[in-house]
Design an enzyme around this catalytic site. Structure first.
Site, PDB file in Angstrom:
ATOM      1  N   GLY A 103     -35.034-109.177  55.013  1.00  0.00           N
ATOM      2  CA  GLY A 103     -34.122-109.171  56.019  1.00  0.00           C
ATOM      3  C   GLY A 103     -33.824-108.051  56.839  1.00  0.00           C
ATOM      4  CB  SER A 104     -31.290-106.557  58.919  1.00  0.00           C
ATOM      5  OG  SER A 104     -30.701-107.673  59.282  1.00  0.00           O
ATOM      6  CB  THR A 105     -34.749-103.251  55.459  1.00  0.00           C
ATOM      7  OG1 THR A 105     -35.087-104.364  54.655  1.00  0.00           O
ATOM      8  CG2 THR A 105     -33.230-102.938  55.184  1.00  0.00           C
ATOM      9  CG  PHE A 106     -39.748-106.968  58.158  1.00  0.00           C
ATOM     10  CD1 PHE A 106     -40.708-106.202  57.614  1.00  0.00           C
ATOM     11  CD2 PHE A 106     -40.259-107.485  59.451  1.00  0.00           C
ATOM     12  CE1 PHE A 106     -42.042-106.370  57.897  1.00  0.00           C
ATOM     13  CE2 PHE A 106     -41.564-107.554  59.598  1.00  0.00           C
ATOM     14  CZ  PHE A 106     -42.520-107.040  58.706  1.00  0.00           C
ATOM     15  CB  SER A 150     -27.989-105.854  61.744  1.00  0.00           C
ATOM     16  OG  SER A 150     -29.028-106.350  61.122  1.00  0.00           O
TER      17      SER A 150
END
Length: 621
Positions: A329-332, A385
């Site tokens: 998800g958004s941590t990438f 994000s």
């Protein structure tokens, strides 16, 4: 005296005459002696023949004995000597305890200890079964009635316990009770219990590692000892005087890990509390020193006690941070920003319009909760994000070029680490990836592919160390009691992915996420922290996504002025209305980072200097 006189006396003396009977006896003796002499001179020929046979037999026996001795000592001497030595010698592989496992501060995590199996033989008891049960009950912590029933059931060979400590065994021995037998063996003890079970693992009854470094580092943990030959006496007892030098001496080396038990304990406590609060399925925390890839903490929850591994769920034996895949998800997203900056398709000051949705092929992609952010720059894309902003960044790049960058990062590969059971990340083939514009679009915000939590930490570590992919590892090496390293594993050289300038810009953008964006829950007064939250849908094995299921996460990099440490907190499937990466995972990461600051003695950050007017601001406030 006159001569005539003497003569007269002699003449007149009368000698007794022999009687007739005596003369007959003398005559008979003379006759018998004559007969014996005649018989000796006239021996029969069969006596000589017998003597010849006896002498022939003796000569033949002596000759046979000589031939046999020659055969045994000369002809067969070498073989018989070897046979005798085989009977007098025994091949033996001495039992040597496994090496201990310690953390980076030399705190024990695993060690071999002597334990005893206690047997009872009631037929040899000098006391009654009831008395024996009463004596042993408090020592063995077993019910006295149950012990008495055991004693009544059999006369011999009753197993009372299989893992009696040396201290308890000495207490029982001091009682001098007949009918008890203890047999020593070695057992693996994990003093910290479940603190580092996912890292250390355990050994089974055959003393073979089954998980963790007990499995992956089996060769380092087993002390080498070749087969030796020892002499033994006629009754089979070994003769230690003939043992080779150094047989019973073992080295004092121990396997040192990179984890810190103090940080591990803090991470587990914070993670466990948050999982219980949000009734989540599981969670994980990873702390890595991005400068060299050493893992300072690696926690997964739930876990197990390796001292009682037989009671645990077998699914826990594989550390899911290296063995399970998930969509990050958004941590990438910070990695995709780094790719865009490195490829030259974007600049830090670029602005994008975010209406809250975008049409890609036959799909409509939206932001979380259908939010729209209007005109935003790249740092703000990370702060909020924004999925739409990330799609527009990646659309500036040729899909084939983007795919090449993903492969350079290591997707479709496994992490080269010393932890066991690692799996390869998944990315669709290039043909499938290029077949539709939806694939690059979903990949831009961390979906459509999968990796392990440890691989994500490795990739994010490249942002903290100036652009290099390092090897995440848990093993420091073999050290002696004085702390001197005797062996250190060879690891691949770090691989440069991004430039230092690119990583600095991305880390400063991530700092705005903590200061002004979704990562505020991770703020620590006096310290500059970069971070990124993530709330990703959970992919279904049948395809698509599981409705209502999600994985919340937060990644932190600190300190921003000299990035070194990467902290990832991950909680799988939390329940509740307000369950997001910012509310669930970020507080866990904050607790871990606070402990890390204390343990590593990280000084407070210096105030940011004013950015000159002719330079592009990289940290919007």
């Amino acid at each position: 005296m006159p001569k005539s006189s003497s003569r007269t006396k002699l003449k007149n003396f009368n000698f007794p005459k022999p009687s007739f009977k005596k003369r007959q006896q003398k005559g008979s003796r003379r006759e018998s002696n004559n007969k014996l002499a005649d018989s000796t001179q006239e021996q029969p020929p069969n006596i000589k023949f017998r003597l010849l046979i006896v002498w022939s037999f003796l000569i033949a026996a002596g000759f046979g004995l000589g031939v046999n001795l020659y055969n045994l000592q000369i002809i067969r001497g070498a073989k018989l000597t070897e046979k005798a030595r085989n009977q007098q010698m025994v091949n033996l592989r001495p039992f040597i305890p496994r090496r201990p496992v310690v953390d980076r501060n030399k705190d024990l995590l695993a060690i071999d200890r002597p334990v005893y199996t206690l047997y009872a033989h009631p037929k040899l008891f000098e006391k009654s079964n009831n008395q024996m049960a009463e004596l042993l009950s408090p020592i063995l912590d077993q019910d006295a009635d149950e012990l008495e029933k055991k004693f009544d059931s059999k006369k011999s060979g009753i197993t009372l316990t299989t893992a009696l400590s040396e201290e308890i065994a000495d207490r029982i021995s001091s009682l001098h009770l007949n009918g008890l037998e203890s047999i020593q063996k070695y057992s693996r003890l994990y003093p910290q219990q479940d603190l580092a079970a996912e890292v250390v693992g355990y050994v089974n009854l055959d003393r073979r590692g089954q998980a963790g470094v007990e499995y992956s580092q089996e060769k380092l943990l087993e002390r080498s000892m070749n087969m030796v030959r020892l002499s033994r006496t006629g009754n089979g007892s070994l003769m230690p005087d003939y043992a080779p030098d150094g047989l019973f001496n073992s080295d004092d080396l121990r396997l040192q890990l990179t984890i810190d038990s103090r940080l591990q304990r803090v991470a587990r406590f914070a993670l466990k509390a948050q999982i219980q609060k949000y009734r989540a399925k599981r969670g994980a925390v990873i702390v890595m020193d991005a400068w060299d890839g050493s893992l300072l903490a690696l926690v997964s929850q739930p876990t197990y006690n390796p001292n009682e591994y037989s009671k645990a769920d077998i699914s826990l034996f594989k550390n899911w941070t290296v063995a399970d895949l998930y969509e990050p998800g958004s941590t990438f997203k910070p990695l995709n920003v780094a790719i865009g900056l490195e490829a030259g398709i974007i600049k830090p000051e670029d602005m994008f319009k975010d209406p809250g949705y975008i049409q890609v092929g036959d799909r409509t992609i939206r932001n979380a909760e259908n939010k729209r952010y209007g005109r935003i720059n790249i740092a703000q894309i990370l702060q909020h994000s924004s999925n739409i902003g990330m799609v527009k960044i990646i659309q500036r790049m040729e899909p084939s070029v983007y795919y090449g960058w993903l492969e350079r990062l290591g997707l479709r590969q496994s992490v080269d680490t010393d932890l066991p059971f690692t799996v390869s990340s998944q990315l669709k083939s290039q043909q499938e990836f290029l077949a539709t514009p939806v694939e690059p679009a979903t990949t831009s915000f961390g979906q459509g592919f999968s990796l392990t939590p440890l691989q994500l930490v490795q990739m994010l570590g490249a942002l903290a160390n100036g652009g290099k992919l390092v090897t995440p590892h848990i093993v420091q090496g073999l050290v002696d009691a004085k702390g001197q390293i005797h062996y250190s594993p060879n690891r691949p050289a770090p691989r440069q992915i991004f430039s230092y300038a690119t990583t600095r810009k991305v880390v400063e953008m991530m700092e705005t996420v903590v200061d002004d964006g979704t990562g505020k829950a991770s703020q620590i007064p006096g310290y500059r922290i970069a971070g990124k939250t993530g709330t990703a849908e959970k992919a279904s094995r049948a395809g698509g996504y599981i409705i209502g299921a999600k994985i919340t996460s937060f990644v932190g990099i600190l300190p921003v002025e000299s990035p070194r440490y990467v902290v990832l907190a991950l909680i799988d499937d939390p329940r509740g209305q307000n369950a997001y990466g910012s509310t669930v995972a970020a507080p866990v990461a904050k607790s871990v980072m606070e402990a890390l600051i204390t343990i590593e003695q990280i000084p407070p950050s210096k105030p940011m200097t004013q950015i000159p007017a002719n330079q592009t601001p990289t940290s919007p406030r």
